[in-house]
Design a protein around this motif. Structure first.
Motif, PDB file in Angstrom:
ATOM      1  N   GLY A  54      42.159  37.540  34.080  1.00 40.58           N
ATOM      2  CA  GLY A  54      41.638  36.269  34.604  1.00 40.58           C
ATOM      3  C   GLY A  54      41.644  36.174  36.123  1.00 40.58           C
ATOM      4  N   LYS A  57      38.647  40.326  38.248  1.00 41.98           N
ATOM      5  CA  LYS A  57      38.326  41.752  38.449  1.00 41.98           C
ATOM      6  C   LYS A  57      36.879  42.076  38.038  1.00 41.98           C
ATOM      7  CE  LYS A  57      41.540  43.166  35.588  1.00 41.98           C
ATOM      8  NZ  LYS A  57      42.048  41.866  35.150  1.00 41.98           N
ATOM      9  N   SER A  58      36.520  41.680  36.804  1.00 45.53           N
ATOM     10  CA  SER A  58      35.177  42.008  36.303  1.00 45.53           C
ATOM     11  C   SER A  58      34.122  41.296  37.141  1.00 45.53           C
ATOM     12  CB  SER A  58      35.014  41.560  34.843  1.00 45.53           C
ATOM     13  OG  SER A  58      36.073  42.030  34.069  1.00 45.53           O
ATOM     14  N   THR A  59      34.406  40.064  37.486  1.00 45.01           N
ATOM     15  CA  THR A  59      33.431  39.268  38.251  1.00 45.01           C
ATOM     16  C   THR A  59      33.178  39.907  39.606  1.00 45.01           C
ATOM     17  OG1 THR A  59      34.261  37.301  37.131  1.00 45.01           O
ATOM     18  CG2 THR A  59      32.961  36.932  39.133  1.00 45.01           C
ATOM     19  N   ILE A 202      37.862  31.245  47.132  1.00 43.25           N
ATOM     20  CA  ILE A 202      36.923  32.190  47.754  1.00 43.25           C
ATOM     21  C   ILE A 202      35.959  32.657  46.668  1.00 43.25           C
ATOM     22  CG2 ILE A 202      36.740  34.425  48.942  1.00 43.25           C
ATOM     23  CD1 ILE A 202      39.560  33.833  50.101  1.00 43.25           C
TER      24      ILE A 202
HETATM   25  N1  LIG Z   1      36.340  34.039  42.950  1.00 47.41           N
HETATM   26  C1  LIG Z   1      36.300  33.263  41.868  1.00 47.41           C
HETATM   27  N2  LIG Z   1      36.314  31.922  41.997  1.00 47.41           N
HETATM   28  C2  LIG Z   1      36.274  31.134  40.907  1.00 47.41           C
HETATM   29  N3  LIG Z   1      36.247  31.576  39.638  1.00 47.41           N
HETATM   30  C3  LIG Z   1      36.240  32.890  39.439  1.00 47.41           C
HETATM   31  C4  LIG Z   1      36.283  33.814  40.542  1.00 47.41           C
HETATM   32  N4  LIG Z   1      36.271  35.056  40.039  1.00 47.41           N
HETATM   33  C5  LIG Z   1      36.237  34.938  38.695  1.00 47.41           C
HETATM   34  N5  LIG Z   1      36.206  33.632  38.338  1.00 47.41           N
HETATM   35  C6  LIG Z   1      36.184  33.119  36.959  1.00 47.41           C
HETATM   36  O1  LIG Z   1      37.453  33.450  36.391  1.00 47.41           O
HETATM   37  C7  LIG Z   1      37.295  33.849  35.051  1.00 47.41           C
HETATM   38  C8  LIG Z   1      37.935  35.229  34.861  1.00 47.41           C
HETATM   39  O2  LIG Z   1      37.187  36.169  35.613  1.00 47.41           O
HETATM   40  P1  LIG Z   1      37.079  37.685  35.152  1.00 47.41           P
HETATM   41  O3  LIG Z   1      36.227  38.374  36.130  1.00 47.41           O
HETATM   42  O4  LIG Z   1      36.704  37.771  33.717  1.00 47.41           O
HETATM   43  O5  LIG Z   1      38.595  38.147  35.331  1.00 47.41           O
HETATM   44  P2  LIG Z   1      39.320  39.479  34.847  1.00 47.41           P
HETATM   45  O6  LIG Z   1      38.264  40.539  34.701  1.00 47.41           O
HETATM   46  O7  LIG Z   1      40.304  39.790  35.909  1.00 47.41           O
HETATM   47  O8  LIG Z   1      39.972  39.123  33.549  1.00 47.41           O
HETATM   48  C9  LIG Z   1      35.812  33.801  34.737  1.00 47.41           C
HETATM   49  O9  LIG Z   1      35.529  32.576  34.092  1.00 47.41           O
HETATM   50  C10 LIG Z   1      35.153  33.841  36.105  1.00 47.41           C
HETATM   51  O10 LIG Z   1      33.921  33.170  36.126  1.00 47.41           O
END
Ligand SMILES: Nc1ncnc2c1ncn2[C@@H]1O[C@H](COP(=O)(O)OP(=O)(O)O)[C@@H](O)[C@H]1O
Ligand SMILES: Nc1ncnc2c1ncn2[C@@H]1O[C@H](COP(=O)(O)OS(=O)(=O)O)[C@@H](OP(=O)(O)O)[C@H]1O
Length: 229
Positions: A54, A57-59, A202
């Motif tokens: 959460g 990372k993926s985003t 950010i």
């Molecule tokens: N910089 C950001 N600001 C706000 N929300 C974010 C940000 N990066 C990711 N999110 C949100 O947080 C959630 C988890 O992101 P995700 O990329 O799936 O995390 P991970 O891959 O680390 O588990 C998603 O709903 C995404 O849209």
């Protein structure tokens, strides 16, 4: 005692300590790495994005991929959730399985970097020694560790998969950050904070820009000089 040592020994360390395979040799092709890099006008590298579930990372991996594609640079994302659907679908979340997961992803990332791609890995990769193992697979400067410095309170509030809720309820055991550790590195190349000085979140695009600036600064987004090829 010897038995305990063997059981406790991490999979990655076990692989690193395994005797070198015998009766095998490396088969060289005609096209060298430098030529591939010249064709792509970039240098292969591994951008290893690590942090809690959460943390984004993926985003951020997808945002970097998207931005670099628009710059004409070829990337590939190896995402923890995705590789666990195939390459690593026999692995769970025990210490040994996470270590084997990172070893496999690291070896694949190394091959992709050799192919000339900017290889974006988004895996929790919670243990420092495994990230260091992958760093050691690559040449100096080719492993870029990006630490998502996002407090667990933010990750847990997002909880887009509902896993923190299950972990807090004891329905998932060994969840990173709850009852399994996340070890912060001493030397990530890039640290991405969740918020700015004003306390505002950010954006993923802004985080991607920080990483891309780092790659540009290290010359990883230019091809090699081919004059002496
Ligand atoms: N910089 C950001 N600001 C706000 N929300 C974010 C940000 N990066 C990711 N999110 C949100 O947080 C959630 C988890 O992101 P995700 O990329 O799936 O995390 P991970 O891959 O680390 O588990 C998603 O709903 C995404 O849209
Ligand atoms: N016990 C436990 N701990 C942490 N995460 C868990 C667990 N069980 C399932 N999941 C889900 O698996 C995704 C993490 O896979 P990874 O391959 O990145 O993990 S690891 O690097 O091997 O630790 C992770 O995805 P992300 O949220 O994208 O990080 C979770 O959705």
């Amino acid at each position: 005692m010897v038995g305990n040592v063997v059981i406790a020994r991490s999979m990655t360390v076990a692989k690193a300590m395994a005797p070198a395979p015998t009766n095998l040799s490396w088969h060289h092709g005609f096209v060298e790495r430098k030529e591939r890099q010249g064709l792509l006008n970039q240098k292969g590298c591994v951008v290893w994005i690590t942090g809690l579930s959460g943390s984004g990372k993926s985003t951020v991996a997808c945002a970097i991929d998207h931005a670099l594609a628009r710059m004409g640079k070829l990337c590939y994302v190896l995402d923890g959730d995705n590789v666990r659907h195939g390459l690593c679908n026999d692995l769970g979340f025990s210490v040994e399985d996470r270590e084997e997961n990172i070893r496999r992803v690291g070896e694949v990332a190394k091959l992709f970097a050799d192919a000339g791609l900017v290889t974006l890995v988004s895996c929790i990769s919670p243990y420092k020694r495994n990230r260091e193992f992958v760093r050691g697979l690559l040449d100096k400067g080719e492993f870029v560790e990006v630490y998502m410095k996002v407090p667990i309170s933010i990750c847990e509030k997002r909880d887009c998969k509902g896993l923190y809720k299950l972990a807090r309820a004891g329905k998932i055991k060994g969840f990173t950050g709850i009852d399994d550790p996340y070890e912060v590195s001493d030397r990530p190349e890039v640290t991405l904070e969740a918020t700015n000085a004003a306390g505002e979140l950010i954006t993923p695009d802004c985080m991607a820009e920080t990483v891309i600036d780092y790659l540009l600064g290290r010359g990883l987004l230019n091809g090699p000089c081919l004059s002496n090829m």
